[in-house]
Design a protein around this motif. Sequence first.
Motif, PDB file in Angstrom:
ATOM      1  N   ALA A  78       0.831  -1.207   0.000  1.00  0.00           N
ATOM      2  CA  ALA A  78       0.000   0.000   0.000  1.00  0.00           C
ATOM      3  C   ALA A  78       0.863   1.254   0.000  1.00  0.00           C
ATOM      4  CB  ALA A  78      -0.940  -0.016   1.204  1.00  0.00           C
ATOM      5  N   LEU A  79       1.896   1.266   0.827  1.00  0.00           N
ATOM      6  CA  LEU A  79       2.787   2.427   0.848  1.00  0.00           C
ATOM      7  C   LEU A  79       3.605   2.519  -0.427  1.00  0.00           C
ATOM      8  CD1 LEU A  79       4.130   2.521   4.515  1.00  0.00           C
ATOM      9  CD2 LEU A  79       2.411   3.973   3.454  1.00  0.00           C
ATOM     10  N   ASP A  80       4.006   1.370  -0.968  1.00  0.00           N
ATOM     11  CA  ASP A  80       4.738   1.399  -2.232  1.00  0.00           C
ATOM     12  C   ASP A  80       3.882   1.990  -3.344  1.00  0.00           C
ATOM     13  OD1 ASP A  80       6.853   0.220  -0.940  1.00  0.00           O
ATOM     14  OD2 ASP A  80       6.288  -1.820  -1.527  1.00  0.00           O
ATOM     15  N   ALA A  81       2.587   1.657  -3.326  1.00  0.00           N
ATOM     16  CA  ALA A  81       1.689   2.216  -4.331  1.00  0.00           C
ATOM     17  C   ALA A  81       1.534   3.718  -4.161  1.00  0.00           C
ATOM     18  CB  ALA A  81       0.319   1.532  -4.246  1.00  0.00           C
ATOM     19  N   LEU A  82       1.432   4.168  -2.923  1.00  0.00           N
ATOM     20  CA  LEU A  82       1.329   5.610  -2.678  1.00  0.00           C
ATOM     21  C   LEU A  82       2.596   6.333  -3.134  1.00  0.00           C
ATOM     22  CD1 LEU A  82      -0.307   5.681   0.878  1.00  0.00           C
ATOM     23  CD2 LEU A  82      -1.352   6.405  -1.287  1.00  0.00           C
ATOM     24  N   ARG A  83       3.732   5.719  -2.853  1.00  0.00           N
ATOM     25  CA  ARG A  83       4.993   6.331  -3.259  1.00  0.00           C
ATOM     26  C   ARG A  83       5.094   6.378  -4.777  1.00  0.00           C
ATOM     27  NH1 ARG A  83       7.739   3.245  -0.585  1.00  0.00           N
ATOM     28  NH2 ARG A  83       7.978   4.461   1.336  1.00  0.00           N
ATOM     29  N   ALA A  84       4.649   5.303  -5.457  1.00  0.00           N
ATOM     30  CA  ALA A  84       4.685   5.283  -6.920  1.00  0.00           C
ATOM     31  C   ALA A  84       3.740   6.318  -7.524  1.00  0.00           C
ATOM     32  CB  ALA A  84       4.328   3.884  -7.421  1.00  0.00           C
ATOM     33  N   ASP A  85       2.639   6.602  -6.807  1.00  0.00           N
ATOM     34  CA  ASP A  85       1.684   7.595  -7.300  1.00  0.00           C
ATOM     35  C   ASP A  85       2.115   9.020  -7.001  1.00  0.00           C
ATOM     36  OD1 ASP A  85       0.102   5.608  -8.283  1.00  0.00           O
ATOM     37  OD2 ASP A  85      -1.243   5.536  -6.541  1.00  0.00           O
ATOM     38  N   GLY A  86       3.266   9.189  -6.386  1.00  0.00           N
ATOM     39  CA  GLY A  86       3.770  10.531  -6.112  1.00  0.00           C
ATOM     40  C   GLY A  86       3.245  11.151  -4.836  1.00  0.00           C
ATOM     41  N   ALA A  87       2.708  10.343  -3.915  1.00  0.00           N
ATOM     42  CA  ALA A  87       2.217  10.888  -2.652  1.00  0.00           C
ATOM     43  C   ALA A  87       3.381  11.440  -1.833  1.00  0.00           C
ATOM     44  CB  ALA A  87       1.486   9.808  -1.856  1.00  0.00           C
ATOM     45  N   THR A  88       3.156  12.572  -1.192  1.00  0.00           N
ATOM     46  CA  THR A  88       4.196  13.200  -0.383  1.00  0.00           C
ATOM     47  C   THR A  88       4.428  12.404   0.900  1.00  0.00           C
ATOM     48  OG1 THR A  88       2.621  14.616   0.774  1.00  0.00           O
ATOM     49  CG2 THR A  88       3.545  15.455  -1.290  1.00  0.00           C
ATOM     50  N   ALA A  89       5.542  12.723   1.566  1.00  0.00           N
ATOM     51  CA  ALA A  89       5.840  12.058   2.835  1.00  0.00           C
ATOM     52  C   ALA A  89       4.762  12.353   3.866  1.00  0.00           C
ATOM     53  CB  ALA A  89       7.211  12.512   3.344  1.00  0.00           C
ATOM     54  N   ARG A  90       4.208  13.578   3.835  1.00  0.00           N
ATOM     55  CA  ARG A  90       3.146  13.913   4.771  1.00  0.00           C
ATOM     56  C   ARG A  90       1.910  13.064   4.515  1.00  0.00           C
ATOM     57  NH1 ARG A  90       1.589  20.135   5.318  1.00  0.00           N
ATOM     58  NH2 ARG A  90       3.745  20.095   6.035  1.00  0.00           N
ATOM     59  N   ALA A  91       1.588  12.829   3.264  1.00  0.00           N
ATOM     60  CA  ALA A  91       0.409  12.021   2.938  1.00  0.00           C
ATOM     61  C   ALA A  91       0.616  10.565   3.370  1.00  0.00           C
ATOM     62  CB  ALA A  91       0.115  12.093   1.441  1.00  0.00           C
ATOM     63  N   ARG A  92       1.810  10.040   3.146  1.00  0.00           N
ATOM     64  CA  ARG A  92       2.075   8.662   3.560  1.00  0.00           C
ATOM     65  C   ARG A  92       2.044   8.533   5.081  1.00  0.00           C
ATOM     66  NH1 ARG A  92       6.249   9.292  -0.277  1.00  0.00           N
ATOM     67  NH2 ARG A  92       7.814   9.235   1.398  1.00  0.00           N
TER      68      ARG A  92
END
Length: 524
Positions: free
Chosen positions: A166-180
């Motif tokens: 789930a976090l890898d997907a967020l990171r791949a989608d360009g989510a910021t560190a704050r969003a993660r």
Amino acid sequence: MAVVVGLALAPSLLGLLARADAPRSGIPVSLSARDLWTTAWAVGAIVLVATLIGWPVGWRASRLAPGRGLVLLLPLLLPSYLAYAGWGTLRAPGTWLGDLLLRGFAGGGAPVSPIGPSGAPAVTAATNALPILASRLTAIVGLALWGWPIVAAVVGAGARAFPSEALDALRADGATARARTFVVMCATWHLALLGALLLALVVAGSAVPLHVAQLDTLAIRAWRWLDELPPGEHWRVWWACWPLLLVAGVGSVGVWRAARARGGSDGGHAGGGGSSAGLGVLGWSALGASVLAPAMLAAWSLKSASSLRRVWLVAWGPAWTSAAVAVGVGALAAALAALTWRALERGGPGARAARVAMLVAVAASLVPGVLIGSSAARGWSLVPEWLADSWLPVVLAHAARFGAIGVVAGWWLWATEPRELRDVRALEVGGGWRAWWLGTGRWGDILAAGIVVALLSLHEIESAVMLRPASSSGGGLAWLMLQWLHFARLEDLSAGMLWMFGVGVVGAAASGWLLGRNRGAAIP
């Protein structure tokens, strides 16, 4: 376990039942709103600081292999006063901060001399509250630095089920560190809350170092009442401490229900796999502030390295007594772990008895240690003197305090063993005790639980001070350390803390080594 707790608590329970006919000494013992308020805000502050540390560290530790995450539990295996006393050396007399706190401020903020014109101290408690404030702040932060691993352990154990994809997907989608970070907090807030509640249950009955800092929580008030009242009236303190007893009862029922829900049918060793990720900057910083920095400050405050040798001239007798008690308590805890595991595995009346033992043991572990110790002292005063003066009363009192760890460890070993493995072991090696012990292959885990409990017994002050006289030779190491904490014997205290630090680290290393051995069953 019920017998151990019963021997410790029976005198006070009988006193509660006979309270109507008991004579009164006239010393007032009453619960006040101030006691409740002080307890609430002190426990709340400790839990808040510990949660802010343990929540992110626990999340990071959830990605570690199980063995590597054990280092996070090191602060719990050291004295609860280590961080308080270690950081407290920065405000010792003669240091820059210590002198600043002692000078205080008067009127418009001008510094005043600690010695008045007549030679008497010019700064009183009414004009300078800075030393007391600093001591209380250090006590709160020190207990938080000791207790944050409880929050981290709960978060880390529960967060292992969170999918890393789930976090890898967020990171791949360009989510910021704050969003993660926000996603992680939403996924683990209930775990952090559970860990915070568990820590609150533990520290609500704690008296050291809050006792030294003169922070009048209900547990410390209970300590003072027990010192003032004759032994025959100690039941009045139990009656006045009903909020702490209620908390202990509710907490034990919660743990018991969680254990029943977990069961042992799903199998699988706890922790599963893990990555080779490290603890991160925050994790190592938390360990440094909790363990390494206090030890270094204690070493820095020593005037001479020879103090490490001279301290044994005074501490040898108490240390020998406490070490013997710790070995006995650790052996008893290991036996409780094995008995609980075996009883749960066989089922039937034994399994039901083991669950009841867990309920009783957890409740006793959450009761303030001074209450356990005073009740045990009252009960053992009724037996022959040669038995009352032996190590047995202290061993059983400490077992009542920490036996829950052995019982819960036995339950955990049973709950994390796959059912298929149990069935195969029963077929291959039989159902006898010796065959079961050789077939489990996890004897190291049982011995590790015993070492953990032995370390806790070695550091235990609260129940020990009620069972042994305040002497430097016969009162045990707990009494000696408490005297040094009270009377600012900084040289002896620093040397003693360094020795306690070394023993704790060695014991923790031994526990980790044992936990890493024989992880699977010994069945070929």
